[in-house]
Design a protein around this motif. Structure first.
Motif, PDB file in Angstrom:
ATOM      1  N   GLU A  48      -6.593  -5.530  -5.025  1.00 60.49           N
ATOM      2  CA  GLU A  48      -7.472  -4.413  -4.660  1.00 60.49           C
ATOM      3  C   GLU A  48      -6.662  -3.126  -4.511  1.00 60.49           C
ATOM      4  O   GLU A  48      -7.116  -2.049  -4.910  1.00 60.49           O
ATOM      5  CB  GLU A  48      -8.209  -4.743  -3.364  1.00 60.49           C
ATOM      6  N   LYS A  99       0.831  -1.201   0.000  1.00 64.46           N
ATOM      7  CA  LYS A  99       0.000   0.000   0.000  1.00 64.46           C
ATOM      8  C   LYS A  99       0.868   1.256   0.000  1.00 64.46           C
ATOM      9  O   LYS A  99       0.627   2.195  -0.776  1.00 64.46           O
ATOM     10  CB  LYS A  99      -0.917   0.000   1.226  1.00 64.46           C
ATOM     11  N   ARG A 143      -6.941   0.266  -6.638  1.00 71.90           N
ATOM     12  CA  ARG A 143      -7.186   1.530  -5.948  1.00 71.90           C
ATOM     13  C   ARG A 143      -6.211   2.614  -6.384  1.00 71.90           C
ATOM     14  O   ARG A 143      -6.600   3.767  -6.582  1.00 71.90           O
ATOM     15  CB  ARG A 143      -7.066   1.337  -4.433  1.00 71.90           C
ATOM     16  N   TYR A 144      -4.960   2.242  -6.577  1.00 72.65           N
ATOM     17  CA  TYR A 144      -3.942   3.243  -6.893  1.00 72.65           C
ATOM     18  C   TYR A 144      -3.638   3.343  -8.389  1.00 72.65           C
ATOM     19  O   TYR A 144      -2.689   4.004  -8.798  1.00 72.65           O
ATOM     20  CB  TYR A 144      -2.670   2.972  -6.081  1.00 72.65           C
TER      21      TYR A 144
END
Length: 289
Positions: A92, A56, A96-97
């Protein structure tokens, strides 16, 4: 299975492995080699418990969007993934990014995540890479005992094609005196044609063996094909590369048939395709045009 902490998750080329080790049991797996300094049994999967937090942070801080790859050292869809969902959670984050995603697998578990594959592909780019080594399902269950059969993998390729997800096949390793036949290679190529595979990665018809991997492979040969190990030792010694005695004939067949059906067959060309992120975001293109 056990948990470990890792310092980093993405390599310089944006590859990652959420797990270390594999439960597929493929008798030829190079990841068993001593060169990788694995300090635990290969079948005792090490789960990188902080990998998602590291991913992340890495994806959030990347200035340039890129393709994120997984599966080079451990199949991201080992049996544990059905429970832990580290690969799905990583996808995911990729979505998202705004990055792209590609993976190498032998497992039909990837169909669980077809919703995410489609979402990423609509936004940026997805490519699924599937390994096919032998068309005979009984033989496949001997050399790749804990993973779905080749027939099932071809069904996965077909489903991915129906959903508009690009695919690439790894045609390797080809085991000398076991899977190095014209019939096997032709049938695999037939399946690739039928499922609209974009490219087939094949460096040559053969395999590689290193310390750690070699000893395990030979033990399995003794179990499955008594006497064949002696033939390997006589013809290859301790060589790293073990080309099939049929290599020239089979590579000629491979090149001819892939060219006829416009399937990419140059590894460098395929790798460039796999690692190239779309120059423009697909959602932006849709909005503009």
């Amino acid at each position: 299975m056990h948990y470990i902490k890792t310092k980093t998750i993405l390599s310089q080329k944006n590859g990652m492995n959420m797990y270390r080790g594999c439960s597929h049991g493929c008798i030829y797996c190079d990841s068993r080699s001593n060169i990788y300094d694995m300090n635990h049994d290969f079948d005792d999967i090490a789960v990188k418990e902080n990998s998602l937090d590291l991913l992340k942070k890495a994806l959030k801080n990347k200035k340039k969007k890129c393709m994120i790859a997984t599966g080079a050292m451990s199949d991201p869809y080992i049996a544990l993934e059905s429970k832990l969902e580290y690969t799905r959670k990583a996808m995911e984050l990729v979505y998202r990014y705004g990055h792209g995603f590609t993976c190498i697998t032998k497992s039909d578990l990837i169909l669980r995540d077809i919703d995410l594959l489609k979402k990423i592909n609509e936004k940026s780019k997805v490519v699924v890479q599937m390994t096919l080594t032998c068309m005979d399902d009984k033989l496949s269950k001997l050399v790749e005992p804990n993973v779905c059969t080749t027939t099932r993998r071809i069904e996965v390729l077909k489903r991915l094609d129906e959903e508009g997800i690009p695919t690439v096949v790894w045609l390797c390793p080809i085991l000398p005196y076991i899977t190095d036949t014209k019939e096997n290679i032709n049938q695999i190529i037939d399946s690739c044609i039928d499922t609209n595979v974009l490219g087939i990665i094949c460096f040559n018809m053969g395999m590689t063996l290193r310390r750690g991997n070699r000893e395990y492979y030979y033990r399995k040969l003794d179990e499955l094909y008594p006497g064949l190990k002696r033939k390997y030792i006589k013809n290859y010694g301790n060589s790293y590369a073990l080309p099939s005695p049929n290599n020239d004939e089979l590579m000629e067949l491979f090149i001819k048939r892939t060219k006829q059906h416009n399937i990419m067959n140059n590894p460098d060309e395929i790798f460039e395709y796999l690692h190239t992120f779309p120059s423009k975001n697909k959602s932006v293109q849709t909005t503009l045009f």
